[in-house]
Enzyme design. Structure first.
Site, short mmCIF file in Angstrom:
data_model
loop_
_atom_site.label_atom_id
_atom_site.label_comp_id
_atom_site.label_asym_id
_atom_site.label_seq_id
_atom_site.Cartn_x
_atom_site.Cartn_y
_atom_site.Cartn_z
N GLU A 51 0.82 -1.26 0.09
CA GLU A 51 -0.16 -0.02 -0.11
C GLU A 51 0.73 1.15 0.11
O GLU A 51 1.65 1.33 1.02
CB GLU A 51 -0.99 0.06 1.35
CG GLU A 51 -1.66 1.43 1.20
CD GLU A 51 -2.62 1.43 2.67
OE1 GLU A 51 -2.81 0.12 3.40
OE2 GLU A 51 -2.94 2.46 3.02
N ARG A 55 0.73 10.48 0.49
CA ARG A 55 0.85 11.37 1.58
C ARG A 55 2.00 12.41 1.09
O ARG A 55 2.13 13.18 1.78
CB ARG A 55 1.28 10.67 2.98
CG ARG A 55 -0.01 10.13 3.69
CD ARG A 55 0.50 9.38 4.92
NE ARG A 55 -0.62 8.45 5.16
CZ ARG A 55 -0.57 7.64 6.23
NH1 ARG A 55 0.40 7.60 7.14
NH2 ARG A 55 -1.72 6.79 6.34
N THR A 79 -4.25 6.17 1.63
CA THR A 79 -4.80 7.66 2.19
C THR A 79 -4.99 8.47 0.91
O THR A 79 -4.82 9.48 0.56
CB THR A 79 -3.34 8.38 2.59
OG1 THR A 79 -2.42 7.54 3.33
CG2 THR A 79 -3.61 9.63 3.30
N LYS A 139 -11.32 -1.15 5.81
CA LYS A 139 -9.95 -0.78 6.64
C LYS A 139 -10.70 -0.49 8.02
O LYS A 139 -11.62 0.28 7.81
CB LYS A 139 -9.23 0.43 6.15
CG LYS A 139 -8.16 0.77 7.02
CD LYS A 139 -7.32 2.06 6.01
CE LYS A 139 -6.55 2.94 6.85
NZ LYS A 139 -5.06 3.05 6.48
C1 3PG Z 1 -2.31 4.01 8.06
O1 3PG Z 1 -2.63 5.14 7.31
O2 3PG Z 1 -3.07 3.03 7.99
C2 3PG Z 1 -1.60 4.58 8.92
O3 3PG Z 1 -1.00 5.50 9.24
C3 3PG Z 1 -1.07 3.29 9.75
O4 3PG Z 1 -0.71 3.47 10.95
P1 3PG Z 1 0.72 3.38 11.82
O5 3PG Z 1 1.86 4.39 11.45
O6 3PG Z 1 0.49 3.52 13.47
O7 3PG Z 1 1.22 1.80 11.48
#
Ligand code: 3PG
Length: 218
Positions: A51, A55, A79, A139
Site C-alpha cells: 500500500e 501522503r 490515504t 480498513k
Molecule cells: C495508516 O494509514 O494505515 C496508518 O498511518 C498506519 O498507522 P501506523 O503508522 O500506526 O502503523
C-alpha cells in the site's frame, strides 16, 4: 428505481487482495529513489501486497514503478481522500484503493470503479453506510485508538459477514492478536517500513522486519 450496489467482481477482488498476504506495509515515499529498493526489500521479506500512500508527492510515481517492477505482487494506493485522487491512482496502475475514512462521494465512486475500494471506517454507523452500498471489506482505522481487537469482536455481532484490514498503532507484537479474529483478513501498518531504516537505505533491515513479522503470526 433500484439502488446501485457495489459490483460483485470488485467485492471479490477486494477479498482476493486482502487474503493474498496477512501483513500489508503502509508505505510513504519520502525520496523517489527509495521506491524500488524498498519494494524489493519488502518482497524479499515475503510480503505480497504493497500500500503506497499519497501522503507525499512521490506516491503516484512510486505506484507506477512498483507495478512495472513487481508484477507478482499487488500494488495499491493508500490515504486516498477524494475521487480525483482515486482516478489518479488508477491511472498510475494502482490495483486497489484504500481510504482512511468514508465520504458519500468516495463510496459512490468505488461502486463501479476499475479497481476495488477498501473504505476506512472507525464506527458501526460508518460500517453500516458502506454495507448498505454492498461493501464487505473495510480498513479499520485508527485501529488501536478506535477500540482495537475488542471493537472488531463487537462488529462481528451485528455484521458477521464483514471483513477487515485494521491499521493504526499495530506492531509486530500485536498483529497476531488481530489476525486470530475471524473477521480480520490482514493487518497493515508503518512498522514494516521504519523511517530511520528507509532513510539509511538499510534494505536488509526492512527485509528482516518483514520476515520476523510474518514468523510472529499464528
Ligand atoms: C495508516 O494509514 O494505515 C496508518 O498511518 C498506519 O498507522 P501506523 O503508522 O500506526 O502503523
Amino acid at each position: 428505481m433500484s439502488k446501485k450496489l457495489l459490483r460483485k467482481d470488485l467485492a471479490e477482488q477486494a477479498q482476493q487482495i486482502l487474503e493474498a498476504c496477512p501483513l500489508i506495509p503502509v508505505i510513504s515515499i519520502q525520496q523517489p529513489e527509495h521506491a524500488l529498493p524498498l519494494a524489493q526489500a519488502l518482497v524479499d521479506g515475503g510480503l505480497r501486497v504493497l500500500e503506497v500512500t499519497l501522503r507525499t508527492p512521490h506516491g503516484l510515481k512510486a505506484i507506477r514503478e512498483m507495478r512495472q517492477a513487481f508484477p507478482q505482487v499487488w500494488v495499491g494506493a493508500g490515504t486516498v481522500l477524494d475521487p480525483e485522487q482515486f482516478d489518479q491512482a488508477v491511472e498510475h496502475g494502482a490495483q486497489f484503493v484504500i481510504t482512511p475514512g468514508i465520504t458519500r462521494k468516495l463510496l459512490k465512486h468505488g461502486l463501479e470503479a476499475e479497481v476495488p475500494l477498501v473504505p476506512g471506517i472507525a464506527t458501526v454507523s460508518e460500517l453500516m453506510e458502506g454495507v448498505a452500498l454492498g461493501y464487505r471489506h473495510f480498513k479499520f482505522f485508527p485501529a488501536e485508538v478506535a477500540g482495537g481487537v475488542a471493537a472488531l469482536k463487537s462488529f462481528a455481532g451485528p455484521l458477521p459477514e464483514v471483513r477487515f484490514c485494521p491499521t493504526g498503532g499495530i506492531r509486530k507484537e500485536t498483529a497476531k492478536d488481530y489476525l486470530t479474529l475471524e473477521n480480520v483478513c490482514a493487518v497493515g501498518g508503518t512498522w514494516l517500513t521504519p523511517a530511520d531504516a528507509v532513510q539509511a537505505s538499510d534494505w536488509g533491515q526492512i527485509t528482516e522486519i518483514a520476515k520476523a513479522s510474518l514468523e510472529a503470526l499464528p
